[in-house]
Every structure is written in structure tokens, then in C-alpha cells.
Design a protein around this motif. Structure first.
Motif, PDB file in Angstrom:
ATOM      1  N   ALA A 247      -9.053  11.902  -4.813  1.00 48.92           N
ATOM      2  CA  ALA A 247      -8.983  11.948  -6.272  1.00 48.92           C
ATOM      3  C   ALA A 247     -10.178  11.215  -6.861  1.00 48.92           C
ATOM      4  N   GLU A 248     -10.614  11.676  -8.007  1.00 48.61           N
ATOM      5  CA  GLU A 248     -11.557  10.917  -8.808  1.00 48.61           C
ATOM      6  C   GLU A 248     -10.751   9.956  -9.661  1.00 48.61           C
ATOM      7  N   THR A 249     -11.123   8.691  -9.654  1.00 46.99           N
ATOM      8  CA  THR A 249     -10.313   7.695 -10.344  1.00 46.99           C
ATOM      9  C   THR A 249     -10.801   7.482 -11.772  1.00 46.99           C
ATOM     10  N   VAL A 250      -9.837   7.180 -12.640  1.00 43.01           N
ATOM     11  CA  VAL A 250     -10.126   6.989 -14.064  1.00 43.01           C
ATOM     12  C   VAL A 250      -9.538   5.668 -14.532  1.00 43.01           C
ATOM     13  N   VAL A 251     -10.075   5.171 -15.626  1.00 45.09           N
ATOM     14  CA  VAL A 251      -9.573   3.954 -16.256  1.00 45.09           C
ATOM     15  C   VAL A 251      -9.339   4.246 -17.737  1.00 45.09           C
TER      16      VAL A 251
ATOM     17  N   PRO B  31       2.057  -0.048 -12.344  1.00 44.51           N
ATOM     18  CA  PRO B  31       0.961  -0.932 -12.758  1.00 44.51           C
ATOM     19  C   PRO B  31      -0.177  -0.232 -13.501  1.00 44.51           C
ATOM     20  N   GLY B  32      -0.436   1.029 -13.180  1.00 46.82           N
ATOM     21  CA  GLY B  32      -1.549   1.717 -13.824  1.00 46.82           C
ATOM     22  C   GLY B  32      -1.136   3.036 -14.448  1.00 46.82           C
ATOM     23  N   HIS B  33       0.132   3.141 -14.836  1.00 47.25           N
ATOM     24  CA  HIS B  33       0.604   4.371 -15.472  1.00 47.25           C
ATOM     25  C   HIS B  33      -0.373   4.769 -16.577  1.00 47.25           C
ATOM     26  N   THR B  34      -0.703   6.065 -16.633  1.00 48.48           N
ATOM     27  CA  THR B  34      -1.700   6.537 -17.587  1.00 48.48           C
ATOM     28  C   THR B  34      -1.219   7.792 -18.307  1.00 48.48           C
ATOM     29  N   CYS B  35      -1.140   7.710 -19.623  1.00 51.54           N
ATOM     30  CA  CYS B  35      -0.856   8.869 -20.449  1.00 51.54           C
ATOM     31  C   CYS B  35      -2.161   9.639 -20.673  1.00 51.54           C
TER      32      CYS B  35
ATOM     33  N   GLU C 197      -4.047   2.391  -9.445  1.00 54.47           N
ATOM     34  CA  GLU C 197      -2.931   2.961  -8.692  1.00 54.47           C
ATOM     35  C   GLU C 197      -3.420   3.670  -7.434  1.00 54.47           C
ATOM     36  N   TYR C 198      -4.502   4.395  -7.565  1.00 51.71           N
ATOM     37  CA  TYR C 198      -5.008   5.120  -6.402  1.00 51.71           C
ATOM     38  C   TYR C 198      -5.553   4.167  -5.343  1.00 51.71           C
ATOM     39  N   ASP C 199      -6.358   3.201  -5.769  1.00 54.77           N
ATOM     40  CA  ASP C 199      -7.006   2.304  -4.819  1.00 54.77           C
ATOM     41  C   ASP C 199      -6.053   1.246  -4.264  1.00 54.77           C
ATOM     42  N   SER C 200      -5.243   0.652  -5.136  1.00 56.71           N
ATOM     43  CA  SER C 200      -4.437  -0.499  -4.718  1.00 56.71           C
ATOM     44  C   SER C 200      -3.075  -0.118  -4.156  1.00 56.71           C
ATOM     45  N   TYR C 201      -2.561   1.032  -4.549  1.00 53.83           N
ATOM     46  CA  TYR C 201      -1.216   1.406  -4.107  1.00 53.83           C
ATOM     47  C   TYR C 201      -1.209   2.690  -3.285  1.00 53.83           C
ATOM     48  N   TYR C 202      -1.806   3.754  -3.821  1.00 49.58           N
ATOM     49  CA  TYR C 202      -1.681   5.023  -3.113  1.00 49.58           C
ATOM     50  C   TYR C 202      -2.409   5.018  -1.773  1.00 49.58           C
TER      51      TYR C 202
ATOM     52  N   ASP D   6       2.447  -1.306   4.017  1.00 47.75           N
ATOM     53  CA  ASP D   6       1.984  -2.502   3.316  1.00 47.75           C
ATOM     54  C   ASP D   6       2.614  -2.614   1.931  1.00 47.75           C
ATOM     55  N   MET D   7       2.582  -1.536   1.166  1.00 46.14           N
ATOM     56  CA  MET D   7       3.127  -1.582  -0.177  1.00 46.14           C
ATOM     57  C   MET D   7       4.620  -1.847  -0.142  1.00 46.14           C
TER      58      MET D   7
END
Length: 326
Positions: free
Chosen positions: A146-150, A172-176, A96-101, A107-108
Motif C-alpha cells: 500500500a501507499e501510505t497516507v497521513v 490509532p490511525g483511522h482515516t475518513c 496503521e500500515y507501518d506500525s500495526y498491519y 507481536d500486535m
């Protein structure tokens, strides 16, 4: 307003008002432990949200130099104020951070608009919604770091262990976020208890409904003594609510298919206008434009699901897709 959710570990909820929005309130959570704090989600970039968030953090005596911010997903009612506060670190899902935010704005939005117009969304309404869609007009100002997480990444705050749980569907990358040793889940918008999360089509998650249903099954596999949503209140077991959401989408899929079966050749815009929505509006033409955008996107996600199961097929005429039963 701040309310206490739990004494041990200390969990608070800051009620962030969302004026003029049917969601009403964002639940921003604060977990305190060992002199540190975790903040989850922020509210829109608008004065009412900013005042509520900053006031709540002051009331809880949060030291921002010892604070961590976790952002569940890219919608601006959750990240709009991410660069207004200055925590020690911000975490956000990598895709989400890299591809959308970071690639936000033109573009989005242009890629989503292109998909929607090929599905029959009227061009004149597309232009109007640009100035009315809260997802656009209350965006974060500038780009925050932001530091990105998976999925399955972990971090600690004040000795408490948190695990990232990717639940694609709503985005696409919603994260609980799961408190591993406490059996507590921060749900973001993945599971809401008295409204259904909006599921639309994304350019990088074209079958969002399929992803969402799989993510519901995934989250149901966790032990959750407490499950905290991004909006509204908890009024039943999270496991019961998960089953309700699956039934809801099954009913909606059947309704969508029946419309296509009875009136073959409709566009996604036409089909969405014939689907049943829980909204105070006389008809499809009377829908508030922001709500029409989300309803159309959700209708399209159900059409894409039916396509993936070969229940229907599409045929493009004059650049617009129309749908038929197989």
C-alpha cells in the motif's frame, strides 16, 4: 447486492454480508468517474464477503487496472480482502500500515493480550478468544502492499479530489475520506448511526477515548452534505449523531466512575462487567466471548480517560491493576 447512493458524482454501495457478526453488513463504497473507480473497504477474508465484493465490482464493471482502493482502518472487516483484488494502487494510513498491519499477527496481538491480562482479563478466556475473535480469524492472507497516507494528503480519481482526514480513536490511525469539491465524507467506523463505534485501548494509543472525542470535534468542522458510514444506514444528520455520541460517552464515563466510587478496588474486568451494555445477554458471564473482548476493551478505554483526568487512580497488586476514586 449493489445500491446506488448518488447520480453525480456516481456513488454506489456494495452490501458485504458479515455472517455471525452483530455488525451484519459492511458498506463497501465505489465512486466512478471518467472511466476510473475508487473502492473503499473490502470485508472479511471469508467466502461470503469475497463473493459479494467481487460480484458487486463485476456488476459495476470496475476495471481494476483503473481502480484505486482506499482502506479506512486496520480492522479486518475493512481490509480482509485487500490482496484479493488487484487495483492500480492501495492507500492506507501510514501509522496503521507501518506500525500495526506490517507488524501484524503475534507481536500486535501479544502486546494487546499483555495489557488486557494486567487489567484482569481471565487467562483462560484469553486463550479461547484467539480462535473466536473475528478480528483474528478472518484476517487478510499475506501482506498486501500500500501507499501510505497521513492527515490532509490528497489524491484524485477520475478528476475527483479526495482528502485524507485522520480520526484516531476507533483505531490509532483511522482515516475518513473527504470529497473536497462535493462535501461528501466517507466515515469508515468513526461515526455510525444506530450503533456506537467500539473504542478500546491500543498500545500506541493508550487514551483512545480522548482521541476519539477530539476526532468527533474535528470531523464536525467539515461541511458534509452527505456522510456515509462503514456499517448500517444513515438515519439522521451526521452533526446530530456526533453530539449523540459525545453524550453517550459522557454518560458511560459517569457510570464507570460511579462503579469505582461505590466499589473501590475492582479490576477493569470487574468494572466492565458492571457497566451497562446494549446486548442480549443475561449477565457478564453470559456475554459471547467476542463481544466480551470488545466490551472489556471499551470499559478499559473509559477507565484510562478517567485516569487522565485524575478522577481515579490505579494500584497494582499481584500484577493486576485495581481502581479507586481520588
Amino acid at each position: 447486492m449493489v445500491s446506488k447512493i448518488l447520480d453525480k458524482p456516481e456513488i454506489f454501495k456494495i452490501h458485504i454480508p458479515l455472517p455471525g457478526n452483530p455488525l451484519r453488513v459492511l458498506n463497501s463504497y465505489v465512486v466512478r468517474s471518467g472511466g476510473e473507480a475508487l473502492i473503499i473497504d473490502t470485508g472479511f477474508n471469508m467466502p461470503e464477503c469475497r463473493e459479494a465484493l467481487l460480484s458487486g465490482l463485476r456488476e459495476l464493471d470496475v476495471d481494476m487496472s483503473k481502480a484505486t482502493l482506499f482502506l479506512t482502518h486496520l480492522h479486518y472487516d475493512h481490509i480482509g480482502l485487500a490482496n484479493v483484488i488487484e487495483p492500480r494502487v492501495r492507500y492506507m494510513n501510514r501509522s496503521e500500515y507501518d506500525s500495526y498491519y506490517k507488524d501484524q499477527t503475534s507481536d500486535m496481538w501479544s502486546s494487546i493480550e499483555e495489557v488486557f491480562m494486567k487489567e484482569g482479563f481471565p487467562p483462560d478466556l484469553m486463550v479461547k478468544q484467539r480462535s473466536k475473535n473475528p478480528a483474528r480469524i478472518y484476517a487478510a492472507s499475506g501482506i498486501f502492499t500500500a501507499e501510505t497516507v497521513v492527515d490532509n494528503d490528497e489524491f484524485t480519481v477520475g478528476g475527483l479530489r479526495f482528502r485524507c482526514v485522520e480520526t484516531p480513536g476507533h483505531t490509532p490511525g483511522h482515516t475518513c475520506l473527504y470529497m473536497v469539491d462535493e462535501d461528501i465524507m466517507f466515515l469508515g467506523d468513526h461515526v455510525l448511526f444506530d450503533i456506537t463505534p467500539n473504542i478500546i485501548v491500543w498500545t500506541k494509543l493508550p487514551n483512545a477515548l480522548d482521541g476519539y472525542l477530539k476526532s468527533l470535534d474535528k470531523i464536525a468542522g467539515f461541511s458534509m452534505r452527505l456522510a456515509l458510514p462503514g456499517h448500517r444506514e444513515v438515519n439522521k444528520s451526521v452533526y446530530e449523531r456526533i453530539e449523540e455520541l459525545k453524550i453517550h460517552h459522557d454518560i458511560r464515563l459517569r457510570g464507570c466512575y460511579e462503579i469505582i466510587e461505590e466499589q473501590p478496588g475492582l479490576t477493569a474486568y470487574d468494572i466492565a462487567g458492571l457497566m451497562k451494555w446494549k446486548i442480549t445477554a443475561r449477565n457478564w458471564d453470559d456475554f459471547p466471548l467476542g463481544q466480551k473482548w470488545f466490551a472489556f476493551g471499551e470499559g478499559l478505554s473509559h477507565i484510562r480517560f478517567l485516569l487522565s483526568r485524575d478522577k481515579i487512580y490505579g494500584k497494582t497488586t499481584d500484577g493486576i491493576a485495581r481502581y479507586y476514586p481520588t
